[in-house]
Motif scaffolding. Structure first.
Motif, PDB file in Angstrom:
ATOM      1  N   TYR A   9       0.839  -1.204   0.000  1.00  0.00           N
ATOM      2  CA  TYR A   9       0.000   0.000   0.000  1.00  0.00           C
ATOM      3  C   TYR A   9       0.871   1.251   0.000  1.00  0.00           C
ATOM      4  CZ  TYR A   9      -3.289   3.580   1.423  1.00  0.00           C
ATOM      5  OH  TYR A   9      -4.033   4.725   1.473  1.00  0.00           O
ATOM      6  N   TYR A  13       0.648   3.897  -3.108  1.00  0.00           N
ATOM      7  CA  TYR A  13      -0.012   5.175  -2.844  1.00  0.00           C
ATOM      8  C   TYR A  13       0.850   6.331  -3.332  1.00  0.00           C
ATOM      9  CZ  TYR A  13      -2.593   8.816  -0.382  1.00  0.00           C
ATOM     10  OH  TYR A  13      -3.337   9.923  -0.077  1.00  0.00           O
ATOM     11  N   ILE A  59      -1.541   2.323   5.951  1.00  0.00           N
ATOM     12  CA  ILE A  59      -2.791   1.741   6.462  1.00  0.00           C
ATOM     13  C   ILE A  59      -2.891   1.889   7.967  1.00  0.00           C
ATOM     14  CG2 ILE A  59      -3.974  -0.480   6.844  1.00  0.00           C
ATOM     15  CD1 ILE A  59      -3.145  -1.273   4.022  1.00  0.00           C
TER      16      ILE A  59
END
Length: 202
Positions: free
Chosen positions: A29, A33, A39
């Motif tokens: 992630y 991103y 997260i």
């Protein structure tokens, strides 16, 4: 990075697979991103989602937020955070999240109190919730412990060491640590780069 795994042998390998995949998911992630984000910055629900996806990707199955029976002073219907099945483990989990400030310049006794107390509370709250679940499956208390600090100091390093020593004193659990690759700052200029995932069999 898996820091601790004192689970029984018939659980240790399966939970380790989940923890390794969880860390991979958080890293993925962060890489995908476009900007600075993680997260673990988000609420309990988001963190449970990342854990559930790790279970699927490690070869298990999982569902979140499902109806179940609860027991206590009175029986009632409620919702469980997580059900998962991986290898020979069929289990339910209840999760809690805590933020711990690690960078405040304090004497060591106060630092221990400010660090150890919230760890005990978040694990105890998860244990309390899982104790209320009526199920034929195994039970796990889950805790997401996130740290933040305003400056890089020796006190911050000391506090991290206290956290990890405290977690090592618990029995029958596994702990993984995720650290972001870059410096992530909140709007209040706190640095939030570290997360511990605790999975304790209860």
């Amino acid at each position: 990075m898996i820091l601790i795994n004192s689970l029984p042998e018939n659980h240790s390998n399966s939970i380790s697979k989940i923890l390794i995949q969880w860390e991979k998911n958080l890293k993925t992630y962060e890489e995908k991103y476009e900007g600075a984000d993680s997260i673990h910055w988000y609420l309990e629900r988001t963190n449970i989602g990342a854990l559930a996806s790790a279970i699927w990707m490690a070869g298990g199955v999982a569902i979140e937020e499902y109806s179940s029976k609860k027991v206590g002073e009175r029986n009632y219907s409620g919702r469980n955070d997580l059900y998962f099945h991986i290898d020979d483990i069929k289990a339910v989990g209840e999760a809690k999240l805590a933020w711990i400030k690690t960078g405040a310049p304090k004497n060591e006794n106060l630092m221990v109190l400010d660090v150890v107390k919230p760890i005990g509370e978040v694990i105890a709250n998860a244990e309390s919730d899982i104790g209320k679940v009526e199920t034929e499956h195994e039970k796990f208390a889950i805790a997401f412990i996130n740290t933040y600090h305003d400056v890089n100091t020796e006190e911050e390093i000391k506090a991290v060491n206290i956290i990890e020593k405290c977690l090592s004193n618990y029995e029958n659990l596994a702990v993984a640590k995720f650290c972001t690759s870059g410096r992530l700052e909140s709007t209040k200029k706190n640095v939030c780069t570290r997360c511990y995932l605790v999975i304790a069999k209860r």
